[in-house]
Design a protein around this motif. Structure first.
Motif, short mmCIF file in Angstrom:
data_model
loop_
_atom_site.label_atom_id
_atom_site.label_comp_id
_atom_site.label_asym_id
_atom_site.label_seq_id
_atom_site.Cartn_x
_atom_site.Cartn_y
_atom_site.Cartn_z
N LEU A 157 -6.62 115.98 33.87
CA LEU A 157 -6.73 115.57 32.47
C LEU A 157 -5.40 115.04 31.95
CD1 LEU A 157 -8.94 118.51 31.17
CD2 LEU A 157 -9.60 116.08 31.21
N LEU A 161 -4.43 111.29 30.58
CA LEU A 161 -3.61 111.01 29.41
C LEU A 161 -2.47 110.06 29.77
CD1 LEU A 161 -3.10 111.70 26.42
CD2 LEU A 161 -1.64 113.59 27.19
N TYR A 164 -3.83 106.54 30.34
CA TYR A 164 -4.77 106.22 29.26
C TYR A 164 -5.02 104.71 29.15
CZ TYR A 164 -6.77 106.24 24.51
OH TYR A 164 -7.58 106.06 23.41
N PHE A 189 -11.32 110.56 25.61
CA PHE A 189 -11.24 111.98 25.23
C PHE A 189 -12.20 112.28 24.07
CE2 PHE A 189 -6.97 111.19 27.02
CZ PHE A 189 -6.97 112.17 28.00
N THR A 204 -8.90 108.14 19.45
CA THR A 204 -7.63 108.83 19.65
C THR A 204 -6.57 108.09 18.85
OG1 THR A 204 -8.20 109.66 21.84
CG2 THR A 204 -5.86 109.45 21.34
N VAL A 228 -5.06 118.31 25.65
CA VAL A 228 -6.18 117.78 26.44
C VAL A 228 -6.57 118.77 27.53
CG1 VAL A 228 -5.53 115.40 25.99
CG2 VAL A 228 -4.66 116.54 28.06
N VAL A 233 -10.71 119.51 24.96
CA VAL A 233 -11.38 118.20 24.94
C VAL A 233 -12.28 118.11 26.17
CG1 VAL A 233 -9.35 117.12 23.85
CG2 VAL A 233 -9.67 116.93 26.33
N LEU A 235 -14.06 114.86 28.57
CA LEU A 235 -14.04 113.41 28.77
C LEU A 235 -15.44 112.81 28.57
CD1 LEU A 235 -11.73 112.87 31.90
CD2 LEU A 235 -11.15 112.74 29.47
#
Length: 529
Positions: A157, A161, A164, A189, A204, A228, A233, A235
């Protein structure tokens, strides 16, 4: 094993062809995790269905094929995406009004409408596990909720990020056109709101790589920062699929043809995360009786319960084994053929060469441990027996079966006993309503009278081949050309169908005196509609 492995390496059976891709994947070195991971995914917003069976059964076939080709250990993970938000209330559950109050909550936070488990997700997970256990599948179960909260996905995760922008570059082009608004608000997310507990589909607004957090706005406008990691969170499902492949090191997964674009996206995302994508296999979808694609919402196909009401799970496994890349009708009329083909493969197995055995579907259905068939009477013949005998129970069927096969019985032939009961149900539910008897034409009447006369003085016992010769002789004597017109007449006049079994075999099973009586009833007009 070495001899068998050499033969398997050259087998054209599709599970071995698939397994070879995995062999080549690790021909230089074994996986660092110590095993090859097969995965099947499941969305627990609904109950397990016939497609679930097919995916696990086919994956298991490839797994067994790989184990024949390689010494690398294997695992099968059945993964439940139970942290997904409930987006709509299923139409096939009780207490739908109450369930509507839980929309957008993670499935493991949605109340169980059946009242048997702490949540709807846990209820359906239990149903899934019971479903898989009933068929004897060997697997490990995984819950997305547990994996997210336990930190099993944290490393990946954080990688999502960090990558991203790359993930967004992959995803955004797929959201164009009518989804322009979604393009503007899309984020991989989905924060789990600390206020409402709901899985939010919101943009986001900020990302903090050093802290491993994102910032988003609640529906009331409040800006909130959440990590995250740790289950704060989830996905979106397409990035989630890819993240799972990367995090767990999934080596092999099947999916329906309709998910090819999603699998292609997942492959790109997985590589963007610096991990190899699994070997993927897409299979064709099922069609209903009219050739339309089966839809769970329409309910226009067979359920697993439907199939098992009338036939064995092994016959369903055969249906799943055959031509997975070809769209097939999944309708009532495929069941009898599947049962009889399964037992034909069983009977052939012992006399086949090793090469032929590895190509035989039953090797893959049973993982190489192939049993013997106890079906001394075919399923299609049982259906015709049920028709002629007006059978309502398996006990009625056994009254005829024992005369044909004196050494057979429910205890010694459990498969045949189950099939007899299933055939009675199938006949009464799906054959009997469509039966249409007709009166014989003049030439057909004369031929039936002669057949009746021959059977009335028959002394050859239940010799199916000799009885078939008698039926042939009568048809030839009365000038039927082609001879199949004679058999078609027999079926339509005596059995109310346009096709049927080898009639000599039917006579042997039903009984010579009983067949004489059946012909008498037809000649008297007692059968015709």
């Amino acid at each position: 094993m070495t001899g068998l492995r050499d033969i398997a390496l050259n087998s054209k059976a599709w599970p071995f062809q698939e397994a070879l891709r995995l062999v080549k994947r690790y021909e230089k070195r074994a996986p660092e995790k110590g095993y090859v991971l097969f995965e099947t995914g499941y969305g627990p917003s609904g109950l397990p269905h016939i497609g679930t069976f097919g995916e696990v059964a086919r994956t298991t076939m490839v797994r067994h094929a790989f184990e024949t080709l390689s010494d690398i250990p294997t695992r099968l993970l059945c993964f439940s995406d139970d942290m997904d938000g409930l987006r709509k209330v299923p139409g096939n559950v009780p207490n739908r009004e109450e369930l509507a109050l839980d929309l957008d909550l993670p499935l493991t936070k949605v109340r169980d409408p059946f009242g048997t488990h702490p949540s709807f997700g846990e209820h359906n997970n239990a149903r899934l596990r019971a479903f898989l256990d009933a068929f004897g599948f060997e697997y490990a179960f995984a819950s997305a909720t547990e994996y997210y909260k336990a930190g099993r996905f944290d490393e990946m995760l954080l990688s999502v990020l960090a990558q991203y922008d790359k993930v967004m570059e992959i995803m955004l082009p797929t959201l164009g056109g009518v989804n322009e608004e979604r393009r503007e608000t899309y984020s991989p997310f989905l924060p789990v709101s600390p206020k409402s507990g709901k899985v939010l589909q919101v943009p986001t607004l900020e990302r903090n790589l050093q802290k491993g957090t994102i910032v988003y706005a609640e529906p009331d406008g409040e800006r909130i920062e959440v990590p995250v990691t740790g289950g704060h969170v989830k996905l979106q499902w397409k990035p989630d699929w890819a993240m799972r492949w990367a995090a767990l090191g999934v080596d092999y997964e099947m999916h329906g043809k309709d998910l090819i674009p999603s699998a292609e996206l997942g492959t790109k995302i997985c590589r963007a995360l610096g991990r190899p994508a699994p070997e993927l296999y897409n299979y064709e979808l099922f069609l209903d009786g009219t050739g339309q694609k089966i839809s769970k919402s329409k309910g226009n196909g067979l359920s697993i319960e439907d199939w098992l009401t009338y036939a064995s799970p092994e016959s369903l496994s055969l249906f799943m084994f055959q031509k997975p890349k070809t769209a097939k009708r999944l309708h009532w009329d495929v069941i009898p053929k599947a049962v009889d083909e399964y037992h034909a493969h069983l009977r052939a197995f012992a006399g086949q060469s090793p090469e032929q055995q590895l190509a035989n579907p039953v090797w893959h259905i049973h993982g190489g441990k192939v049993p013997e068939s106890d079906m001394v009477v075919s399923y299609s013949m049982l259906l015709n027996l049920a028709s002629a005998a007006s059978a309502e129970t398996a006990e009625t069927m056994w009254g005829f079966i024992r005369k044909y096969a004196p050494d057979a019985g429910p205890e010694s032939h459990p498969g045949l006993d189950a099939a007899a009961a299933q055939a009675v149900r199938y006949f009464n539910d799906h054959v009997k309503p469509g039966k249409r008897f007709r009166a014989p034409e003049e030439r057909e009447r004369a031929a039936l009278e002669e057949l009746r006369a021959r059977l009335a003085v028959w002394t050859g016992g239940a010799d199916a081949e000799a009885l078939q010769d008698e039926v042939f002789a009568v048809g030839n004597a009365h000038g039927f050309e082609p001879l199949r017109d004679w058999f078609k007449a027999i079926y339509e006049v005596l059995l109310g169908a346009s096709q049927g079994p080898r009639f000599g075999g039917f006579i042997a099973l039903y009984g010579v005196p009983e067949t004489v009586a059946l012909i008498d009833r037809a000649l008297e007009g007692a059968l015709a509609d």
